[in-house]
Scaffold this active site. Structure first.
Site, mmCIF file in Angstrom:
data_model
loop_
_atom_site.group_PDB
_atom_site.id
_atom_site.type_symbol
_atom_site.label_atom_id
_atom_site.label_comp_id
_atom_site.label_asym_id
_atom_site.label_seq_id
_atom_site.Cartn_x
_atom_site.Cartn_y
_atom_site.Cartn_z
ATOM 1 N N ASN A 131 50.337 29.404 17.948
ATOM 2 C CA ASN A 131 50.177 29.019 19.354
ATOM 3 C C ASN A 131 51.227 29.628 20.268
ATOM 4 O O ASN A 131 51.028 29.700 21.478
ATOM 5 C CB ASN A 131 50.145 27.499 19.479
ATOM 6 C CG ASN A 131 48.798 26.993 19.007
ATOM 7 O OD1 ASN A 131 47.795 27.678 19.167
ATOM 8 N ND2 ASN A 131 48.773 25.817 18.412
ATOM 9 N N SER A 141 49.874 21.033 16.607
ATOM 10 C CA SER A 141 49.725 22.456 16.897
ATOM 11 C C SER A 141 50.986 23.036 17.519
ATOM 12 O O SER A 141 51.060 24.237 17.737
ATOM 13 C CB SER A 141 48.525 22.670 17.818
ATOM 14 O OG SER A 141 48.586 21.782 18.893
ATOM 15 N N HIS A 177 49.304 22.949 9.649
ATOM 16 C CA HIS A 177 48.539 23.239 10.857
ATOM 17 C C HIS A 177 47.284 24.060 10.547
ATOM 18 O O HIS A 177 47.363 25.251 10.249
ATOM 19 C CB HIS A 177 49.451 23.983 11.861
ATOM 20 C CG HIS A 177 48.782 24.294 13.154
ATOM 21 N ND1 HIS A 177 49.045 25.421 13.889
ATOM 22 C CD2 HIS A 177 47.833 23.618 13.848
ATOM 23 C CE1 HIS A 177 48.294 25.416 14.969
ATOM 24 N NE2 HIS A 177 47.546 24.348 14.967
ATOM 25 N N GLU A 198 49.063 27.113 8.766
ATOM 26 C CA GLU A 198 50.512 27.325 8.926
ATOM 27 C C GLU A 198 51.206 26.147 8.251
ATOM 28 O O GLU A 198 50.863 24.984 8.525
ATOM 29 C CB GLU A 198 50.906 27.328 10.402
ATOM 30 C CG GLU A 198 50.617 28.622 11.121
ATOM 31 C CD GLU A 198 51.080 28.594 12.579
ATOM 32 O OE1 GLU A 198 51.865 29.454 12.970
ATOM 33 O OE2 GLU A 198 50.619 27.716 13.335
#
Ligand code: CAA
Length: 283
Positions: A190, A119, A140, A152
């Protein structure tokens, strides 16, 4: 390159979800973890979620059985040599991931693509422990994997276009929407989400409002499906802290400083939903 056999390393909430969507896409999946207990729990989660879809009339019992038959479980890497695609979804720790990638590089066929569901950790650094950095990539997924559309896709410095395109196609085959992102700490998801969650934790820490009130503000005021503290408990507070540390170390900017209350909760073992207590209590 056409992918048929997928190895998922790590049978936690992310790994199980990835195995499920891969099996639903008709791929042949091996779900791997280091202990029977972990793999069994992952398989049970998948069976439970598929069962719910049968109850809702979204799947037939026969389709559920067929999907489950596409997934084999394993606690050794004996199946790794057969896989043409590996996705790693282990703990967010560079040392653990580096060890896994070194092993995978030894046992997997030369053509196999090695993807990580990290992540926030650098794809280029993970790729560098292998002898095939051009076939290593970030993929991801978001939690809960069966529900969230986004993947992602992150190239490392050496990742080839062919590998990128294969992963993009694979994500689509799994019913997801791939978005291309460059290799920076936290990528996009994130880098934006975690500072918001961290700020919500600062609001608790500084006594701005109670957790319930903070979540209500973000749900009712910003139309977020979950408040940030409920989401933090859902992601896992250890994972939230690990991502904040990556942002803080990666950018060396105090705006990413993890909230001391987040550290305290993690030290206490209050990791959120999975341990029964985080900002809220769970059965
Ligand atoms: N696993 C699988 N399916 C789930 C699920 C789970 N854990 N939780 C809910 N669902 C399914 C439900 O079965 C339901 O499916 P149907 O539409 O087929 O009935 C659907 O999701 C909606 O669920 P609910 O009606 O029970 O509840 P909801 O409307 O509140 O939706 C939610 C639940 C989808 C989780 C929603 O609250 C949400 O989107 N929350 C935010 C999630 C989010 O932000 N995820 C990203 C986390 S960050 C991340 O993953 C990146 C990282 O690296 C940390």
């Amino acid at each position: 390159m056409t992918i048929q056999k997928v190895l998922v390393v790590g049978a936690g909430q992310m790994g199980a979800g990835i195995a499920q969507v891969a099996a639903q896409a008709g791929l042949n999946v091996v779900l791997h973890d280091i202990k029977d207990e972990y793999v069994n729990r992952g398989m049970q989660t998948i069976a439970r979620l598929l069962g719910k879809n049968v109850e809702k009339g979204k799947l037939t019992e026969a389709e559920k059985t067929a999907i489950l038959q596409n997934i084999q479980s394993s606690t050794s890497l004996e199946h790794a040599a057969e896989a043409d695609f590996v996705v790693e979804a282990a703990t967010e720790n560079m040392q653990i991931k580096a060890d896994i990638f070194r092993k995978l590089d030894q046992v997997c066929q030369h053509e196999a693509i090695l993807a990580t569901n990290t992540s926030s950790l650098p794809i280029t650094e993970i790729a560098a422990v292998t002898n095939r950095p051009e076939r290593v990539i970030g993929m991801h997924f978001m939690n809960p994997v069966p529900v969230m559309k986004l993947v992602e896709v992150i190239r490392g410095l050496a990742t080839t276009d062919e590998v990128y395109q294969t992963v993009e196609e694979l994500a689509k085959q799994m019913g997801k929407i791939p978005v291309s992102v460059n290799d920076f700490p936290g990528f996009v998801s994130n880098r934006i989400l975690l500072p918001m969650i961290n700020e919500a934790i600062y609001c608790v820490y500084e006594g701005v409002a109670a957790p319930e009130a903070i979540d209500e503000v973000m749900k009712l005021g910003m139309n977020h499906p979950m408040g940030p503290l409920t989401l933090a408990d859902f992601i896992g507070l250890d994972t939230c802290l690990a991502i904040m540390e990556v942002l803080y170390e990666g950018f060396r900017d105090s705006k990413y400083r993890p909230c001391p209350l987040l550290r305290k909760y993690v030290k206490a073992g209050w990791l959120g939903r999975k341990t029964g207590r985080g900002f809220y209590r769970y059965e």
